[in-house]
Design a protein around this motif. Sequence first.
Motif, PDB file in Angstrom:
ATOM      1  N   ILE A  33       1.189  -1.488  -0.221  1.00 46.29           N
ATOM      2  CA  ILE A  33      -0.147   0.226   0.044  1.00 46.29           C
ATOM      3  C   ILE A  33       0.969   0.937   0.108  1.00 46.29           C
ATOM      4  O   ILE A  33       1.714   1.177   0.712  1.00 46.29           O
ATOM      5  N   ASP A  34       0.495   2.362  -1.044  1.00 44.30           N
ATOM      6  CA  ASP A  34       1.784   3.049  -0.753  1.00 44.30           C
ATOM      7  C   ASP A  34       1.128   4.345   0.026  1.00 44.30           C
ATOM      8  O   ASP A  34       0.658   5.124  -1.150  1.00 44.30           O
ATOM      9  N   ARG A  35       1.790   4.392   1.268  1.00 44.26           N
ATOM     10  CA  ARG A  35       0.605   5.552   1.829  1.00 44.26           C
ATOM     11  C   ARG A  35       0.767   6.926   1.324  1.00 44.26           C
ATOM     12  O   ARG A  35      -0.184   7.680   1.807  1.00 44.26           O
ATOM     13  N   ASP A  36       2.141   6.637   1.498  1.00 47.74           N
ATOM     14  CA  ASP A  36       2.119   8.530   0.773  1.00 47.74           C
ATOM     15  C   ASP A  36       1.754   9.114  -0.701  1.00 47.74           C
ATOM     16  O   ASP A  36       1.336  10.220  -0.726  1.00 47.74           O
ATOM     17  N   GLY A  37       1.885   7.968  -1.314  1.00 45.99           N
ATOM     18  CA  GLY A  37       1.136   8.564  -2.095  1.00 45.99           C
ATOM     19  C   GLY A  37      -0.315   8.453  -2.499  1.00 45.99           C
ATOM     20  O   GLY A  37      -0.994   9.253  -3.467  1.00 45.99           O
ATOM     21  N   ILE A  38      -1.434   7.412  -1.821  1.00 45.36           N
ATOM     22  CA  ILE A  38      -2.264   7.426  -1.603  1.00 45.36           C
ATOM     23  C   ILE A  38      -3.378   8.904  -0.926  1.00 45.36           C
ATOM     24  O   ILE A  38      -3.933   9.494  -1.421  1.00 45.36           O
ATOM     25  N   GLN A  39      -2.255   9.315  -0.022  1.00 42.53           N
ATOM     26  CA  GLN A  39      -2.511  10.454   0.656  1.00 42.53           C
ATOM     27  C   GLN A  39      -1.865  11.943  -0.396  1.00 42.53           C
ATOM     28  O   GLN A  39      -3.301  12.601  -0.305  1.00 42.53           O
ATOM     29  N   GLU A  40      -1.673  11.856  -0.855  1.00 41.01           N
ATOM     30  CA  GLU A  40      -0.906  12.664  -1.579  1.00 41.01           C
ATOM     31  C   GLU A  40      -2.690  13.023  -2.925  1.00 41.01           C
ATOM     32  O   GLU A  40      -3.207  13.909  -3.575  1.00 41.01           O
ATOM     33  N   LEU A  41      -2.293  11.777  -3.770  1.00 46.28           N
ATOM     34  CA  LEU A  41      -4.141  11.706  -3.807  1.00 46.28           C
ATOM     35  C   LEU A  41      -5.237  11.712  -3.654  1.00 46.28           C
ATOM     36  O   LEU A  41      -5.660  12.353  -4.917  1.00 46.28           O
ATOM     37  N   ALA A  42      -5.171  11.456  -3.091  1.00 47.78           N
ATOM     38  CA  ALA A  42      -6.388  12.590  -2.036  1.00 47.78           C
ATOM     39  C   ALA A  42      -6.541  13.057  -2.382  1.00 47.78           C
ATOM     40  O   ALA A  42      -8.538  13.814  -1.769  1.00 47.78           O
TER      41      ALA A  42
END
Length: 361
Positions: free
Chosen positions: A179-188
């Motif tokens: 799970i790409d947490r940092d990438g997901i949080q940025e995309l959100a």
Amino acid sequence: MNKRTKIAVLVINCLQGGGAERSVLTLGQGFYDLGYDVHVLRFKPLVEYDLNSNLNYHLLRFKPYKLIPGVARRHKIFARAVDNYILNKIGQPDIVLSNLERPDNIFRYSQLSNVAYVIHSTLSLYYKFSQVNDIDKLKSKLKDIYSQHPCVCVSDGVRDDFIHHLGDITPIKTINNPIDRDGIQELAKAFVPEYQNYIIHVGSFKEAKRHDILLKAYAKTDQSLPLLLLGQGKLKSDIEQLITDLDLTDKVKLLGFHKNSYPYVKHAQFEVMTSNREGFPMVLAEALALGTPIISTDCQSGPKEMLPEQNLMPVDDIDAIADKLSQAMKNSNQFYATFDESLLPKEIAKQYLAFLKEVSN
């Protein structure tokens, strides 16, 4: 920049909008972060994701080989073509990961070393063992495939089911999807949805997701929060009809497939999942990464490995799901859970390398 000398090849049928496809791209970044030259090989041209420029992409079409008579012969011939393509166009790989049914059937005949299967589904449910007439024949076929290389299962439930039905036929280990947490949080952060105070469900319109159960349960609540469905699939028309039959057209919104669903998940009051079959449900882990509360059915594989017991519901139990939905609509914060940092892509890639090293010794 140092030249990357180690090669990772991740193989999947296509890159349409599914969890396994997304996990391949995320895991590829994990290997890249470890210094690998990463190649994603697919057999169909379909792509529904924005592709990471750090990875290399290849298409070797399987469709022309469908003209070859005999399934085994067809797969053997295509396997030789795959091996030759990888060796000639990519190089000698240090690790090859086969994902999902089509590649698994092909790599049963591969002569490459350092190959592992990634088992994304609970096999007994995926192949509907309870409904198969000649179950021994099907199990024999699966044993023939999965005994050829080590297997990685994406959850303990998938691994336990594999061993129970197929036996101790190969080295096997549980490694969760990355799970790409940092990438997901940025995309959100990409946008703020036009909807407010809503429930979100993310998943393809297919039988295993049990949208029908979700809608029937939701109809039993006071519907104080609207329900947004993100996804697409062959059962869409059935779902639309059920929404009409249950008089939910003002409360349930079908938003289609979104390459970036994360803003919807981030801003939801809570996420719900009502599947009766999962491998490792990435939508749950991704919601955890965004701090979104979750309720989920306690299907055989996945949810219980990442959520507290109070967040879980019995599979296919409309009344129990309706009750949990009502609780979450009143106070969603009680269903918050923490994200496990061992799921980060680089950490998951390390687990793959350690497993392959272990079984090769």
